[in-house]
Design an enzyme around this catalytic site. Structure first.
Site, PDB file in Angstrom:
ATOM      1  N   ASP A  78      44.408 -31.135  12.143  1.00  0.00           N
ATOM      2  CA  ASP A  78      43.800 -32.450  12.252  1.00  0.00           C
ATOM      3  C   ASP A  78      42.940 -32.546  13.515  1.00  0.00           C
ATOM      4  OD1 ASP A  78      43.763 -35.394  11.389  1.00  0.00           O
ATOM      5  OD2 ASP A  78      44.462 -35.535  13.453  1.00  0.00           O
ATOM      6  N   GLU A  96      39.850 -29.470  10.460  1.00  0.00           N
ATOM      7  CA  GLU A  96      39.042 -30.680  10.303  1.00  0.00           C
ATOM      8  C   GLU A  96      38.018 -30.662  11.442  1.00  0.00           C
ATOM      9  OE1 GLU A  96      39.464 -35.532   9.892  1.00  0.00           O
ATOM     10  OE2 GLU A  96      40.766 -34.456  11.275  1.00  0.00           O
TER      11      GLU A  96
END
Length: 543
Positions: free
Chosen positions: A210, A260
């Site tokens: 993330d 990401e």
């Protein structure tokens, strides 16, 4: 039910995998308490096998106060009790793998929850303590330290600093309950390496990272000055050493990483995909691109060009747990996606959006590389309007109530049309309210409808596995067999892959003659009476 086995090509399954994103809290409720859980996922494994996906990516399922949908992790080695237990997670990973489906878990290196043991110890230890060195604690500016330590802006809007009663401020680029970790501290690196091993030891095939460009900070925490060469907290060069150490661990387990990576600079984006760093990264430019042939073609070309120098496969994403659902977005006047453009009550034409979403599904599934399907996309779910008093997303509150937040794409899934709450679980109301119309999207109704969105996804994913021309992993050249654009009129995308595979999408033109072909494999909607491809329709052909 027998599993659909992946095509025999190479151990590098991730190069052209179809990966399904599971937002556990809203997928399926196994114990009937209104919250999705691991028991619910296990009960729906036959559905996922029938859908035809290669892997499941789970958003965080760890112990968390859920201040930000689980991305505020209190303990990576404990499953949140709302979702189940560690033993259930291990059982789910093993059962899915037996069915030919791998598991990818989510790691959030930028921050932890304010309920994490480290942060609670830092609060108790006080200013200047070793415990606070694991985070970014600073004295404030101004005569009495009453001003934040710098001018940074939170990813959720507003000031990313909170002042404590003892006078220290702590950094949180996201919500107040998500304190940023200090990645210059060796204990932070050791802990995350241990967490990776913990989950690889339990059989996961990969890890999604993330906010992968945010963890490293300029140690001076200076003000941000636009136009300077080095950003104080985005895309710092120090990150690459971190990810190289992670890659060494993944290689021991034959595991993979998915980053990401939101970066406009193609060259800097590609650095994260060098052979000794991350395996893949989300292609977020394609996801946010408007429904426009020229813009989409540019997005595809740019994506393939970004990945080619480092031999990494592209990834294609239409939707996820952070963005407006595809059906709703493609039915709006502005069909792109921008967090800043979201607003309550934006008009949409769901019939138009559905036609486009069906065509976009075939477009994305035909492109070379891996593809991600967010839960509910295969059902054609629209964005739900959440009553203001039921919104939980901190993005809404940090915006002062102007941004509707992301809860509208996180509504619990409908499984059975004739059951309470569309069969999400039992008699308990789901944690987010389902629209009254949700039953018409239920999976059981769509299973019996050969023209449904679910049937389209099932057919497309089967063809993607079995038909020559889709596979990129077998080529062994990193990106695999890229595409060749065909000459086409305005508003049309048309390209070939290998073995005579053709994809054509009519985004804006009148009904068009199909390119020369020997057979039609699949269309997103019916051809017209003269066999032409209508507007907002896609076709897969064999030459």
């Amino acid at each position: 039910m027998a599993a659909i086995q992946p095509a025999e090509a190479t151990v590098e399954w991730w190069r052209d995998a179809a990966i399904y994103q599971v937002y556990v809290r809203s997928f399926a409720d196994g114990d009937g308490d209104g919250t999705g859980d691991l028991a619910g996922v296990r009960s729906r494994l036959p559905y996922l096998v029938e859908l035809g996906v290669d892997a499941l990516w789970f958003t965080p399922w760890y112990l968390s106060p859920l201040a930000d949908g689980g991305y505020d992790v209190a303990d990576y080695r404990t499953i949140d009790p709302a979702f189940g237990t560690l033993a259930e997670a291990e059982k789910l990973i093993a059962e899915a793998r037996e069915l030919g489906i791998r598991t990818i878990v989510d790691i959030v290196p930028n921050h932890v929850s304010d309920q994490h043991a480290w942060f609670k110890s830092a609060l108790a230890a006080g200013p200047g303590s070793p415990e606070r060195e694991l985070f970014h604690f600073r004295r404030g500016r101004g005569e009495g330290g009453e001003l934040p330590p710098n001018n940074w802006v939170s990813e959720f809007g507003g000031v990313p600093w909170t002042r404590l009663d003892d006078g220290d401020w702590y950094l949180h680029l996201f919500a107040t309950g998500q304190p940023d970790l200090n990645w210059a501290h060796p204990a932070v690196r050791r802990e995350h390496e241990d967490v990776l091993r913990f989950w690889f030891d339990r059989g996961v095939a990969g890890v999604r990272i993330d906010s992968a460009v945010l963890p490293a900070k300029d140690p001076a925490l200076p003000d941000f000055t636009p136009g300077t060469d080095a950003h104080p907290f985005v895309d710092r060069d120090e990150l690459h050493d971190i990810y190289r150490s992670w890659r060494a661990i993944a290689d021991e387990y034959d595991g993979i990483f998915v980053g990401e990576v939101w970066l406009p600079d193609a060259e800097r984006f590609a650095r994260y995909l060098r052979p000794d760093e991350l395996h893949t990264a989300f292609n977020l430019g394609f996801m946010s691109c408007p429904w426009d042939a020229d813009l989409l073609r540019t997005a595809v070309d740019d994506t393939l060009a970004e990945h080619a120098p480092v031999g990494a496969p592209a990834t294609w994403v239409l939707s996820n747990h952070d963005v407006t659902r595809t059906v709703t977005r493609y039915g709006r006047e502005d069909t792109g996606f921008d967090f800043a453009a979201k607003a309550f009550g934006t008009p949409t034409d769901l019939e138009l959006g559905t036609r486009r979403a069906r065509a976009a599904a075939l477009l994305s599934l035909a492109l070379p590389g891996a593809v991600y399907v967010y839960q509910g996309e295969e059902l054609g779910l629209p964005e739900a309007d959440i009553p203001r008093d039921r919104i939980e997303d901190p993005m809404h509150f940090r915006s002062g109530g102007t941004d509707p937040g992301r809860d509208g794409c996180r509504v619990p899934l409908p499984w059975r049309a004739d059951a309470p709450y569309a069969g999400f679980g039992g008699e308990a109301e789901p944690w987010l309210p389902q629209p009254e119309s949700w039953a018409k999207y239920a999976a059981d109704l769509q299973t019996d409808d050969p023209h449904s969105m679910l049937s389209l996804y099932r057919q497309a994913l089967r063809l993607r596995r079995t038909e020559p021309g889709f596979t990129t992993a077998a080529s062994g050249d990193g990106v695999g067999a890229a595409l060749t654009w065909l000459s086409s009129g305005p508003g049309v995308l048309s390209f070939t892959r290998t073995d005579g595979l053709i994809c054509v999408v009519n985004l804006a033109g009148p009904p068009m003659e199909l390119p020369g072909h020997s057979s039609v494999l699949l269309t997103s909607g019916p051809l017209d009476d003269e066999g032409r491809l209508p507007q907002d329709t896609a076709a897969w052909l064999r030459s």
